[in-house]
Design a protein around this motif. Structure first.
Motif, PDB file in Angstrom:
ATOM      1  N   HIS A  55       0.748  -1.256  -0.040  1.00 34.92           N
ATOM      2  CA  HIS A  55       0.012   0.042   0.154  1.00 34.92           C
ATOM      3  C   HIS A  55       1.058   1.193  -0.091  1.00 34.92           C
ATOM      4  O   HIS A  55       0.392   2.329  -0.431  1.00 34.92           O
ATOM      5  CB  HIS A  55      -0.902   0.189   1.299  1.00 34.92           C
ATOM      6  CG  HIS A  55      -2.046  -1.065   1.049  1.00 34.92           C
ATOM      7  ND1 HIS A  55      -3.197  -0.652   0.363  1.00 34.92           N
ATOM      8  CD2 HIS A  55      -2.267  -2.244   1.785  1.00 34.92           C
ATOM      9  CE1 HIS A  55      -4.009  -1.790   0.488  1.00 34.92           C
ATOM     10  NE2 HIS A  55      -3.367  -2.615   1.437  1.00 34.92           N
ATOM     11  N   HIS A  56       2.046   1.228   0.634  1.00 34.11           N
ATOM     12  CA  HIS A  56       2.739   2.312   0.527  1.00 34.11           C
ATOM     13  C   HIS A  56       4.188   2.139   0.417  1.00 34.11           C
ATOM     14  O   HIS A  56       5.243   1.837   1.237  1.00 34.11           O
ATOM     15  CB  HIS A  56       2.943   2.754   2.235  1.00 34.11           C
ATOM     16  CG  HIS A  56       1.698   3.052   2.873  1.00 34.11           C
ATOM     17  ND1 HIS A  56       0.959   4.223   2.576  1.00 34.11           N
ATOM     18  CD2 HIS A  56       0.996   2.286   3.606  1.00 34.11           C
ATOM     19  CE1 HIS A  56      -0.280   4.091   3.339  1.00 34.11           C
ATOM     20  NE2 HIS A  56      -0.278   3.004   3.910  1.00 34.11           N
ATOM     21  N   ASP A  57       4.574   1.926  -1.210  1.00 37.92           N
ATOM     22  CA  ASP A  57       5.630   1.464  -1.531  1.00 37.92           C
ATOM     23  C   ASP A  57       6.854   2.595  -1.287  1.00 37.92           C
ATOM     24  O   ASP A  57       6.642   3.887  -1.386  1.00 37.92           O
ATOM     25  CB  ASP A  57       5.664   1.355  -3.098  1.00 37.92           C
ATOM     26  CG  ASP A  57       6.918   0.844  -4.127  1.00 37.92           C
ATOM     27  OD1 ASP A  57       7.342  -0.103  -3.273  1.00 37.92           O
ATOM     28  OD2 ASP A  57       7.300   1.302  -4.874  1.00 37.92           O
ATOM     29  N   GLY A  58       8.020   2.045  -1.190  1.00 34.11           N
ATOM     30  CA  GLY A  58       9.194   2.933  -1.042  1.00 34.11           C
ATOM     31  C   GLY A  58       9.095   3.746   0.330  1.00 34.11           C
ATOM     32  O   GLY A  58       9.793   4.629   0.616  1.00 34.11           O
ATOM     33  N   LEU A  59       8.816   3.010   1.506  1.00 38.75           N
ATOM     34  CA  LEU A  59       9.038   3.259   2.610  1.00 38.75           C
ATOM     35  C   LEU A  59      10.282   3.118   3.543  1.00 38.75           C
ATOM     36  O   LEU A  59      10.975   2.264   2.907  1.00 38.75           O
ATOM     37  CB  LEU A  59       7.699   2.756   3.766  1.00 38.75           C
ATOM     38  CG  LEU A  59       6.417   2.924   3.568  1.00 38.75           C
ATOM     39  CD1 LEU A  59       5.716   2.002   4.523  1.00 38.75           C
ATOM     40  CD2 LEU A  59       6.063   4.317   3.822  1.00 38.75           C
ATOM     41  N   ASN A  60      10.683   4.042   4.461  1.00 36.24           N
ATOM     42  CA  ASN A  60      11.941   3.731   5.106  1.00 36.24           C
ATOM     43  C   ASN A  60      11.419   2.870   6.385  1.00 36.24           C
ATOM     44  O   ASN A  60      10.332   2.728   6.406  1.00 36.24           O
ATOM     45  CB  ASN A  60      12.679   5.052   5.391  1.00 36.24           C
ATOM     46  CG  ASN A  60      12.023   5.824   6.397  1.00 36.24           C
ATOM     47  OD1 ASN A  60      11.152   5.562   7.019  1.00 36.24           O
ATOM     48  ND2 ASN A  60      12.169   7.242   6.395  1.00 36.24           N
ATOM     49  N   LEU A  61      12.583   2.542   6.941  1.00 36.59           N
ATOM     50  CA  LEU A  61      12.187   1.640   8.114  1.00 36.59           C
ATOM     51  C   LEU A  61      11.675   2.356   9.228  1.00 36.59           C
ATOM     52  O   LEU A  61      10.780   1.500   9.692  1.00 36.59           O
ATOM     53  CB  LEU A  61      13.726   1.143   8.791  1.00 36.59           C
ATOM     54  CG  LEU A  61      13.711  -0.032   9.518  1.00 36.59           C
ATOM     55  CD1 LEU A  61      13.074  -1.147   8.854  1.00 36.59           C
ATOM     56  CD2 LEU A  61      15.024  -0.329   9.798  1.00 36.59           C
ATOM     57  N   ARG A  62      11.599   3.584   9.385  1.00 39.01           N
ATOM     58  CA  ARG A  62      11.164   4.270  10.609  1.00 39.01           C
ATOM     59  C   ARG A  62       9.611   4.566  10.344  1.00 39.01           C
ATOM     60  O   ARG A  62       8.817   4.106  10.782  1.00 39.01           O
ATOM     61  CB  ARG A  62      11.686   5.642  10.836  1.00 39.01           C
ATOM     62  CG  ARG A  62      11.283   6.224  11.896  1.00 39.01           C
ATOM     63  CD  ARG A  62      12.179   7.511  12.498  1.00 39.01           C
ATOM     64  NE  ARG A  62      13.412   7.165  12.745  1.00 39.01           N
ATOM     65  CZ  ARG A  62      13.802   6.547  13.744  1.00 39.01           C
ATOM     66  NH1 ARG A  62      12.854   6.495  14.719  1.00 39.01           N
ATOM     67  NH2 ARG A  62      15.136   6.531  14.007  1.00 39.01           N
ATOM     68  N   ALA A  63       9.339   4.732   8.766  1.00 35.09           N
ATOM     69  CA  ALA A  63       7.765   4.922   8.417  1.00 35.09           C
ATOM     70  C   ALA A  63       7.100   3.647   8.658  1.00 35.09           C
ATOM     71  O   ALA A  63       5.836   3.699   9.151  1.00 35.09           O
ATOM     72  CB  ALA A  63       7.882   5.588   7.119  1.00 35.09           C
ATOM     73  N   LEU A  64       7.706   2.581   8.104  1.00 39.11           N
ATOM     74  CA  LEU A  64       7.342   1.151   8.288  1.00 39.11           C
ATOM     75  C   LEU A  64       6.874   0.944   9.856  1.00 39.11           C
ATOM     76  O   LEU A  64       5.917   0.305  10.148  1.00 39.11           O
ATOM     77  CB  LEU A  64       8.054   0.149   7.692  1.00 39.11           C
ATOM     78  CG  LEU A  64       7.564  -1.227   7.452  1.00 39.11           C
ATOM     79  CD1 LEU A  64       5.949  -1.314   6.996  1.00 39.11           C
ATOM     80  CD2 LEU A  64       8.327  -2.366   6.951  1.00 39.11           C
ATOM     81  N   ALA A  65       7.870   1.086  10.670  1.00 43.84           N
ATOM     82  CA  ALA A  65       7.685   0.761  12.039  1.00 43.84           C
ATOM     83  C   ALA A  65       6.435   1.566  12.722  1.00 43.84           C
ATOM     84  O   ALA A  65       5.524   1.104  13.523  1.00 43.84           O
ATOM     85  CB  ALA A  65       8.792   1.063  12.694  1.00 43.84           C
ATOM     86  N   GLU A  66       6.585   2.825  12.305  1.00 42.54           N
ATOM     87  CA  GLU A  66       5.185   3.565  12.652  1.00 42.54           C
ATOM     88  C   GLU A  66       3.927   2.887  12.266  1.00 42.54           C
ATOM     89  O   GLU A  66       2.889   2.760  12.957  1.00 42.54           O
ATOM     90  CB  GLU A  66       5.332   5.119  12.183  1.00 42.54           C
ATOM     91  CG  GLU A  66       6.489   5.850  13.012  1.00 42.54           C
ATOM     92  CD  GLU A  66       6.689   7.282  12.482  1.00 42.54           C
ATOM     93  OE1 GLU A  66       5.510   7.779  11.853  1.00 42.54           O
ATOM     94  OE2 GLU A  66       7.625   7.752  12.723  1.00 42.54           O
ATOM     95  N   LEU A  67       3.618   2.679  10.932  1.00 40.51           N
ATOM     96  CA  LEU A  67       2.596   1.922  10.301  1.00 40.51           C
ATOM     97  C   LEU A  67       2.404   0.907  10.991  1.00 40.51           C
ATOM     98  O   LEU A  67       0.975   0.468  11.152  1.00 40.51           O
ATOM     99  CB  LEU A  67       2.830   1.648   8.946  1.00 40.51           C
ATOM    100  CG  LEU A  67       2.449   2.869   7.801  1.00 40.51           C
ATOM    101  CD1 LEU A  67       2.803   2.230   6.464  1.00 40.51           C
ATOM    102  CD2 LEU A  67       0.928   2.954   7.824  1.00 40.51           C
ATOM    103  N   LEU A  68       3.326   0.003  11.446  1.00 43.86           N
ATOM    104  CA  LEU A  68       3.242  -1.235  11.990  1.00 43.86           C
ATOM    105  C   LEU A  68       2.875  -1.086  13.781  1.00 43.86           C
ATOM    106  O   LEU A  68       2.372  -2.257  14.087  1.00 43.86           O
ATOM    107  CB  LEU A  68       4.205  -2.343  11.986  1.00 43.86           C
ATOM    108  CG  LEU A  68       4.353  -2.681  10.319  1.00 43.86           C
ATOM    109  CD1 LEU A  68       5.607  -3.667  10.004  1.00 43.86           C
ATOM    110  CD2 LEU A  68       3.124  -3.213   9.616  1.00 43.86           C
ATOM    111  N   GLY A  69       3.232  -0.076  14.180  1.00 44.24           N
ATOM    112  CA  GLY A  69       2.940   0.308  15.551  1.00 44.24           C
ATOM    113  C   GLY A  69       4.329  -0.525  16.301  1.00 44.24           C
ATOM    114  O   GLY A  69       3.684  -1.262  17.612  1.00 44.24           O
ATOM    115  N   SER A  70       5.256  -0.435  15.761  1.00 44.78           N
ATOM    116  CA  SER A  70       6.434  -1.142  16.237  1.00 44.78           C
ATOM    117  C   SER A  70       7.525  -0.266  16.359  1.00 44.78           C
ATOM    118  O   SER A  70       7.641   0.952  16.259  1.00 44.78           O
ATOM    119  CB  SER A  70       6.729  -2.615  15.379  1.00 44.78           C
ATOM    120  OG  SER A  70       7.807  -3.290  16.075  1.00 44.78           O
ATOM    121  N   THR A  71       8.981  -1.001  16.674  1.00 45.96           N
ATOM    122  CA  THR A  71       9.990  -0.113  16.678  1.00 45.96           C
ATOM    123  C   THR A  71      11.103  -0.236  15.531  1.00 45.96           C
ATOM    124  O   THR A  71      10.591  -1.697  15.267  1.00 45.96           O
ATOM    125  CB  THR A  71      10.746  -0.425  18.069  1.00 45.96           C
ATOM    126  OG1 THR A  71      11.189  -1.794  18.003  1.00 45.96           O
ATOM    127  CG2 THR A  71       9.820  -0.214  19.384  1.00 45.96           C
TER     128      THR A  71
END
Length: 152
Positions: A55-71
């Motif tokens: 759904h969100h191609d090209g995320l960085n690690l921090r943005a993916l962590a925020e989306l997943l509610g993780s670190t």
């Protein structure tokens, strides 16, 4: 299983919330079975990451962590495993050499297509048990629910 309301009185929001929550749990079970049927099943967290990257191609690690509610450290390890099976590509970032961009690979997209197809097959098997009238009511109700949830 919940009781079907056949009265002319609309159910209260608490009763509807309970029915939706119960249905969501059943959907999780149906989706979990479809995930486990894969020749290479991913964990639930890995599937969430693959879906997020779709759904969100090209995320960085921090943005993916925020989306997943993780670190970021946990998501980094999760992405290590996804990269090892060929589902995720890590590419140099466009703004910083230290930042990586995460992209779903062709293999990851194929996995997701297959998973979604298995999920739809499972849902079709359940929906075929409903009357045409119940399917119409379900489609209408879900449409209104999506609209209300989009505003949430």
């Amino acid at each position: 299983m919940g009781v079907v309301n056949r009265s002319s009185e609309p159910p209260g929001t608490e009763a509807v919330a309970a029915a939706v929550a119960e249905t969501a749990e059943l959907l999780e079970i149906v989706f979990e079975r479809a995930r486990e049927a894969s020749p290479r099943p991913l964990s639930t967290s890995q599937v969430r990451a693959v879906v997020a990257l779709d759904h969100h191609d090209g995320l960085n690690l921090r943005a993916l962590a925020e989306l997943l509610g993780s670190t970021p450290p946990l998501v980094s390890r999760l992405c290590d495993r996804l990269e090892a099976v060929g589902f995720v590509d890590r590419l140099p970032g466009t703004h910083s050499r230290r930042e990586l961009t995460l992209r779903l690979s062709d293999r990851g997209r194929a996995y997701l297509r297959d998973l979604r197809a298995r999920r739809r097959e499972s849902l079709v098997a359940v929906l075929e048990k409903l009357t045409p009238e119940a399917r119409i009511a379900l489609v209408n109700g879900l449409g209104e629910f999506r609209e209300a949830a989009a505003e949430f």
